[in-house]
Design a protein around this motif. Structure first.
Motif, PDB file in Angstrom:
ATOM      1  N   GLU A 147     -22.693 -13.289 -69.241  1.00 31.40           N
ATOM      2  CA  GLU A 147     -22.753 -12.866 -70.641  1.00 31.40           C
ATOM      3  C   GLU A 147     -21.440 -13.195 -71.347  1.00 31.40           C
ATOM      4  OE1 GLU A 147     -24.392  -9.204 -71.948  1.00 31.40           O
ATOM      5  OE2 GLU A 147     -25.520  -8.891 -70.100  1.00 31.40           O
ATOM      6  N   THR A 148     -20.327 -12.922 -70.687  1.00 34.40           N
ATOM      7  CA  THR A 148     -19.018 -13.212 -71.288  1.00 34.40           C
ATOM      8  C   THR A 148     -18.852 -14.708 -71.531  1.00 34.40           C
ATOM      9  OG1 THR A 148     -18.011 -11.291 -70.204  1.00 34.40           O
ATOM     10  CG2 THR A 148     -16.525 -13.036 -70.943  1.00 34.40           C
ATOM     11  N   ASN A 187     -21.568 -15.988 -74.244  1.00 36.24           N
ATOM     12  CA  ASN A 187     -21.283 -15.449 -75.583  1.00 36.24           C
ATOM     13  C   ASN A 187     -20.072 -16.144 -76.194  1.00 36.24           C
ATOM     14  OD1 ASN A 187     -23.422 -13.661 -75.570  1.00 36.24           O
ATOM     15  ND2 ASN A 187     -22.215 -11.925 -74.830  1.00 36.24           N
ATOM     16  N   ARG A 188     -19.065 -16.413 -75.365  1.00 37.06           N
ATOM     17  CA  ARG A 188     -17.876 -17.112 -75.857  1.00 37.06           C
ATOM     18  C   ARG A 188     -18.235 -18.541 -76.276  1.00 37.06           C
ATOM     19  NH1 ARG A 188     -14.897 -16.981 -71.482  1.00 37.06           N
ATOM     20  NH2 ARG A 188     -14.009 -14.936 -71.949  1.00 37.06           N
ATOM     21  N   ARG A 228     -32.054 -21.404 -79.609  1.00 35.85           N
ATOM     22  CA  ARG A 228     -31.680 -20.047 -79.203  1.00 35.85           C
ATOM     23  C   ARG A 228     -31.884 -19.943 -77.696  1.00 35.85           C
ATOM     24  NH1 ARG A 228     -32.030 -14.421 -80.744  1.00 35.85           N
ATOM     25  NH2 ARG A 228     -30.393 -13.477 -79.471  1.00 35.85           N
ATOM     26  N   ARG A 242     -25.534 -15.960 -80.271  1.00 35.61           N
ATOM     27  CA  ARG A 242     -25.384 -15.454 -78.906  1.00 35.61           C
ATOM     28  C   ARG A 242     -26.710 -15.487 -78.151  1.00 35.61           C
ATOM     29  NH1 ARG A 242     -21.211 -10.279 -78.967  1.00 35.61           N
ATOM     30  NH2 ARG A 242     -19.324 -11.545 -79.251  1.00 35.61           N
ATOM     31  N   GLY A 263     -20.711 -18.327 -79.488  1.00 31.56           N
ATOM     32  CA  GLY A 263     -20.158 -17.686 -80.677  1.00 31.56           C
ATOM     33  C   GLY A 263     -21.049 -16.559 -81.178  1.00 31.56           C
ATOM     34  N   CYS A 264     -20.527 -15.807 -82.111  1.00 31.05           N
ATOM     35  CA  CYS A 264     -21.201 -14.606 -82.599  1.00 31.05           C
ATOM     36  C   CYS A 264     -22.536 -14.908 -83.280  1.00 31.05           C
ATOM     37  CB  CYS A 264     -20.295 -13.851 -83.574  1.00 31.05           C
ATOM     38  SG  CYS A 264     -18.775 -13.229 -82.814  1.00 31.05           S
ATOM     39  N   GLY A 265     -22.629 -16.029 -83.956  1.00 35.80           N
ATOM     40  CA  GLY A 265     -23.827 -16.298 -84.738  1.00 35.80           C
ATOM     41  C   GLY A 265     -25.038 -16.703 -83.941  1.00 35.80           C
TER      42      GLY A 265
END
Length: 388
Positions: free
Chosen positions: A244-245, A248-249, A230, A256, A252-254
């Motif tokens: 952050e963009t 995060n990309r 993490r 971040r 992925g969502c799981g």
């Protein structure tokens, strides 16, 4: 001695230059010296018991940059210090060194920010080498005015020497081993933060510091896909939204990354203590103060094998150095520490032991010796000017 510290950066801005100036000023005061700070607006009028004089500033990339007006010289003439400490001279620091030459004041310049490297990174591709050369010409001209230039690492010392800067010596940086300590890991706030960031027992790999282009934090996208990791980012700066963009990309969502924002004092120490591994991907660090803070906090450090980290990170003992030109080298180092808990715990303990003696009081005592050397070195005709 009466010491005037002229700095390109000061509170409320938080960065390596500000931190160094604050700690040095505190330690000099505790040693009984009379300290005065000259800094760009909007610095406070006082730093504890230490008076702060300001010069007008203009914003450059959200950073208050002092205007090199005649006020710098008039302040130095009024203060009449025994020595002038110029932190990371480039704009008002350059004016201060010129004033020292005119006023007959001994000066010590601290090389801390690799402006030629920054300029090269941000210049258009074909012009980058020329821009870097121009920046080095300015650095050489500015430091030629100083009676002593102090470099924070052997790589900085070599770079200054290679570009014709004379009268140079090595002077590192201290670390607050009282504030930054492995003991924070048992603090309820650190345990709560770990539980929130790693609910499934993930290994927390973090960066702490300013979020700016020169820190090359986009490289952290390379860590996406490491099992059980993490990513945690502590700090703020002009690159935060874009970073952050990007991250995060990549993750992925799981998975971040967690962006915790700006922290200081005990909250900052807790931020370090909550981590398992500290990572710094940048290649322009002349020293790397956050690497020392992480080490004092009991963390193994992963950093680029360039510049200041070469002096601070003994590869394989207190952390790992990666080749920034080699694709996948950063993720390989971090992945190894994520998968080997015993290794990272051994390195973390060794890292704390390695910085135990690098306290600000001990480094400031050495700095005072450099002040005395600069006073002895000053040319006789400038001694005469200082008595008039």
């Amino acid at each position: 001695m009466r010491v005037a510290i002229v700095t390109e950066s000061f509170l409320p801005s938080i960065n390596g230059v500000t931190t160094s100036v604050c700690r040095v000023a505190e330690c000099l005061h505790l040693l009984g010296h009379d300290v005065v700070v000259i800094a760009p607006d909007p610095a406070p009028a006082w730093f504890g018991p230490i008076p702060v004089h300001t010069v007008r500033s203009v914003p450059v990339r959200q950073f208050p940059t002092g205007v090199p007006s005649g006020r710098v010289e008039s302040l130095l003439a009024e203060i009449a210090p025994d020595v002038v400490h110029v932190a990371s001279p480039f704009v008002i620091g350059a004016r201060a060194l010129s004033a020292c030459h005119e006023l007959g004041l001994p000066s010590v310049a601290i090389f801390q920010t690799d402006m030629p490297r920054y300029a090269e990174q941000h210049a258009p591709g074909p012009l980058a080498p020329q821009v870097a050369n121009l920046a080095w010409r300015w650095v050489r001209r500015v430091h030629a005015l100083a009676d002593q230039t102090l470099a924070p690492s052997t790589s900085s010392l070599a770079a200054l020497r290679a570009h014709g800067v004379e009268r140079i010596a090595l002077w590192g940086r201290g670390v607050d081993t009282t504030l930054f300590s492995p003991a924070w890991r048992n603090h309820p706030a650190a345990r709560d933060l770990r539980a929130r960031l790693a609910p499934a027992g993930e290994t927390l790999v973090g960066y702490i510091g300013r979020l700016a282009p020169e820190k090359e934090l986009d490289r952290l996208a390379e860590l996406a896909g490491i099992p059980g990791l993490r990513l945690v980012i502590v700090g703020d700066g002009p690159s935060r939204a874009a970073l952050e963009t990007t991250l995060n990309r990549a993750f992925g969502c799981g998975a971040r990354p967690a962006f915790l924002g700006f922290r200081q004092g005990a909250d900052l120490a807790i931020g370090y203590a909550a981590l398992d591994v500290f990572v710094h991907p940048g290649t322009t660090e002349t020293f790397g103060q956050t690497l020392q803070e992480a080490a004092a906090s009991g963390l193994p450090v992963v950093a680029a094998a360039v510049g200041g980290p070469l002096d601070l990170v003994e590869h394989g003992r207190i952390g790992l150095l990666f080749d920034p030109a080699l694709s996948g080298a950063l993720s390989a180092c971090v992945g190894h520490l994520v998968s080997e808990r015993a290794v990272r715990e051994r390195m973390g303990a060794a890292a704390t032991a390695a910085v135990a003696e690098r306290t600000w009081p001990s480094l400031t005592a050495t700095l005072v010796e450099h002040y005395a050397h600069a006073r002895r070195r000053m040319a006789p005709e400038r001694h005469a000017a200082s008595r008039r």
